[in-house]
Motif scaffolding. Structure first.
Motif, short mmCIF file in Angstrom:
data_model
loop_
_atom_site.label_atom_id
_atom_site.label_comp_id
_atom_site.label_asym_id
_atom_site.label_seq_id
_atom_site.Cartn_x
_atom_site.Cartn_y
_atom_site.Cartn_z
N ASP A 67 2.18 5.33 -1.22
CA ASP A 67 2.32 5.56 0.19
C ASP A 67 2.74 4.43 0.78
O ASP A 67 1.96 3.46 0.89
N ALA A 68 4.01 4.31 1.26
CA ALA A 68 4.54 3.15 2.13
C ALA A 68 3.64 2.55 3.08
O ALA A 68 3.68 1.32 3.38
N GLU A 69 2.92 3.75 3.72
CA GLU A 69 2.13 3.03 4.95
C GLU A 69 0.75 2.40 4.47
O GLU A 69 0.09 2.20 5.36
N GLN A 70 0.42 2.26 3.23
CA GLN A 70 -0.83 1.60 2.79
C GLN A 70 -0.52 0.24 2.45
O GLN A 70 -1.39 -0.33 2.02
N PHE A 71 0.42 -0.39 3.08
CA PHE A 71 0.77 -1.79 3.14
C PHE A 71 -0.39 -2.61 3.51
O PHE A 71 -0.60 -3.51 2.90
N TRP A 72 -1.23 -2.26 4.46
CA TRP A 72 -2.37 -2.88 4.75
C TRP A 72 -3.41 -3.14 3.73
O TRP A 72 -4.08 -4.16 3.73
N GLN A 73 -3.29 -2.46 2.66
CA GLN A 73 -4.30 -2.46 1.45
C GLN A 73 -3.87 -3.76 0.85
O GLN A 73 -4.57 -4.57 0.16
N VAL A 74 -2.37 -3.71 0.65
CA VAL A 74 -1.97 -5.03 0.15
C VAL A 74 -2.28 -6.10 0.90
O VAL A 74 -2.47 -7.37 0.09
N CYS A 75 -2.24 -6.12 2.06
CA CYS A 75 -2.32 -7.28 2.86
C CYS A 75 -3.82 -7.72 2.70
O CYS A 75 -4.07 -8.87 2.59
N ASP A 76 -4.75 -6.76 2.67
CA ASP A 76 -6.17 -7.01 2.72
C ASP A 76 -6.54 -7.63 1.00
O ASP A 76 -7.49 -8.78 1.15
N ALA A 77 -6.01 -7.20 0.22
CA ALA A 77 -5.98 -7.90 -1.18
C ALA A 77 -5.30 -9.21 -1.34
O ALA A 77 -5.78 -10.23 -2.32
N ASN A 78 -4.38 -9.66 -0.46
CA ASN A 78 -3.92 -11.01 -0.49
C ASN A 78 -4.39 -11.86 0.77
O ASN A 78 -3.87 -12.83 1.04
N ASN A 79 -5.58 -11.50 1.32
CA ASN A 79 -6.00 -12.08 2.39
C ASN A 79 -5.01 -12.67 3.58
O ASN A 79 -4.97 -13.68 3.92
N THR A 80 -4.22 -11.40 3.92
CA THR A 80 -3.15 -11.82 4.97
C THR A 80 -3.22 -10.97 6.24
O THR A 80 -3.30 -9.62 5.79
N LEU A 81 -3.03 -11.40 7.43
CA LEU A 81 -2.82 -10.19 8.50
C LEU A 81 -1.18 -10.12 8.70
O LEU A 81 -0.92 -8.96 9.42
N ASN A 82 -0.41 -10.89 8.24
CA ASN A 82 0.89 -10.74 8.27
C ASN A 82 1.69 -10.32 7.29
O ASN A 82 1.90 -11.18 6.33
N PRO A 83 2.32 -8.92 7.10
CA PRO A 83 2.79 -8.44 6.01
C PRO A 83 3.94 -9.18 5.40
O PRO A 83 4.19 -9.37 4.35
N THR A 84 4.84 -9.79 6.51
CA THR A 84 5.93 -10.50 6.14
C THR A 84 5.71 -11.89 5.18
O THR A 84 6.50 -12.38 4.52
N GLU A 85 4.41 -12.39 5.34
CA GLU A 85 4.11 -13.46 4.57
C GLU A 85 4.15 -13.19 2.96
O GLU A 85 4.16 -14.06 2.15
N LEU A 86 3.76 -11.98 2.83
CA LEU A 86 3.59 -11.57 1.36
C LEU A 86 4.87 -11.74 0.61
O LEU A 86 4.92 -11.94 -0.59
N ILE A 87 6.08 -11.10 1.16
CA ILE A 87 7.33 -11.19 0.64
C ILE A 87 8.30 -12.40 0.73
O ILE A 87 9.45 -12.19 0.59
N ALA A 88 7.91 -13.29 1.79
CA ALA A 88 8.55 -14.43 2.05
C ALA A 88 9.06 -15.34 1.12
O ALA A 88 10.13 -16.03 1.23
#
Length: 96
Positions: A62-83
């Motif tokens: 589910d693409a809308e569950q990106f927030w779970q990946v953010c939580d697991a990586n201690n980030t609020l900004n999703p773009t930081e994860l793939i930068a």
């Protein structure tokens, strides 16, 4: 109030009473565990052209569950994860 897939779905709803007796419903705060403490499903290495929504769709279904990946990586900004190409991101076990 929120869809069952929302990060706010399981939060307790509280009520505030105004001076004139009006009632205002609100969700209590959402506290996060440290990402490293979340159960891990897998790790993904970022490659050129990656998008977090596609990674999340491919791993959690589910693409809308990106927030779970953010939580697991201690980030609020999703773009930081793939930068950063070559960066490893944690994909947590899906939350219910």
């Amino acid at each position: 109030m929120f869809e069952h897939t929302s990060r706010y779905y399981n939060l307790e709803t509280a009520q505030y009473t105004t001076a004139d007796g009006g009632k205002i419903a609100y969700k209590r705060r959402r506290f996060l565990a440290q990402g490293q403490a979340m159960p891990l499903l897998q790790e993904v290495i970022v490659v050129e052209g990656d998008r977090l929504d596609l990674i999340t769709h491919n791993t959690l279904g589910d693409a809308e569950q990106f927030w779970q990946v953010c939580d697991a990586n201690n980030t609020l900004n999703p773009t930081e994860l793939i930068a950063e190409i070559g960066k490893t991101i944690r994909i947590p076990m899906p939350q219910v």
